[in-house]
Design a protein around this motif. Structure first.
Motif, mmCIF file in Angstrom:
data_model
loop_
_atom_site.group_PDB
_atom_site.id
_atom_site.type_symbol
_atom_site.label_atom_id
_atom_site.label_comp_id
_atom_site.label_asym_id
_atom_site.label_seq_id
_atom_site.Cartn_x
_atom_site.Cartn_y
_atom_site.Cartn_z
ATOM 1 N N ASN A 27 -7.472 2.565 -0.210
ATOM 2 C CA ASN A 27 -6.973 3.051 1.072
ATOM 3 C C ASN A 27 -8.014 3.871 1.840
ATOM 4 O OD1 ASN A 27 -4.612 1.784 0.390
ATOM 5 N ND2 ASN A 27 -3.327 3.610 0.524
ATOM 6 N N ASN B 293 0.811 -1.218 0.000
ATOM 7 C CA ASN B 293 0.000 0.000 0.000
ATOM 8 C C ASN B 293 0.847 1.272 0.000
ATOM 9 O OD1 ASN B 293 -2.599 -1.004 -0.166
ATOM 10 N ND2 ASN B 293 -2.770 -1.314 2.037
ATOM 11 N N SER C 181 -6.346 -2.127 -4.094
ATOM 12 C CA SER C 181 -6.521 -1.613 -2.741
ATOM 13 C C SER C 181 -7.253 -0.287 -2.763
ATOM 14 C CB SER C 181 -5.145 -1.444 -2.078
ATOM 15 O OG SER C 181 -5.271 -1.010 -0.747
ATOM 16 N N VAL D 37 -8.980 -4.446 0.502
ATOM 17 C CA VAL D 37 -8.216 -4.983 -0.613
ATOM 18 C C VAL D 37 -9.082 -6.023 -1.309
ATOM 19 C CG1 VAL D 37 -6.239 -6.395 -1.273
ATOM 20 C CG2 VAL D 37 -5.948 -4.527 0.347
#
Length: 126
Positions: A74, A53, A72, A79
């Motif tokens: 964030n 990440n 992903s 994920v």
């Protein structure tokens, strides 16, 4: 409390697709590597894919390259693993795992990871 919760597994026919999701909480998600592992009955747990990440780079085991895609989000601490062209050899329990630091050449090694989800079954019928 750290939590990794997998969802999206199930039964699919060969050639079909599934999308797994790993929802994470309790740690600084953006600083971690998140991986998917799988374990078939009687076999060792194997790394499938990971995403770092901190810079967005990804890794895949050879047998899933071109069929699986890891991504992903964030903002949502999730994920996803998009799995296409599934075959019976992909049948396994799939686990989400998180690592704060690692030697990236060993991304597929179980011992590199600090936290694990409970796993979710993926079954591909022929």
């Amino acid at each position: 409390e750290v939590q990794l919760v997998e969802s999206g597994g199930g039964l699919v026919q060969a050639g079909g697709s599934l999308r797994l999701s790993c929802s994470a909480s309790g740690f600084a998600f953006g600083n971690y590597t998140i991986a998917w592992f799988r374990q078939a009955p009687g076999k060792e747990r194997q790394g499938v894919s990971c995403i770092h990440n901190i810079d967005g780079t990804t890794n895949y085991r050879n047998s899933v390259k071109g069929r699986f895609t890891i991504s992903s989000d964030n903002a949502k601490n999730t994920v996803a693993l998009q799995m296409n062209s599934l075959s019976p050899e992909d049948t396994a329990v799939y686990y989400c795992a998180a690592a704060r630091t690692m030697y990236r050449n060993y991304w597929f090694k179980v011992w590199e990871y600090d936290y694990w989800g409970q796993g979710i079954q993926v079954t591909v019928s022929s």
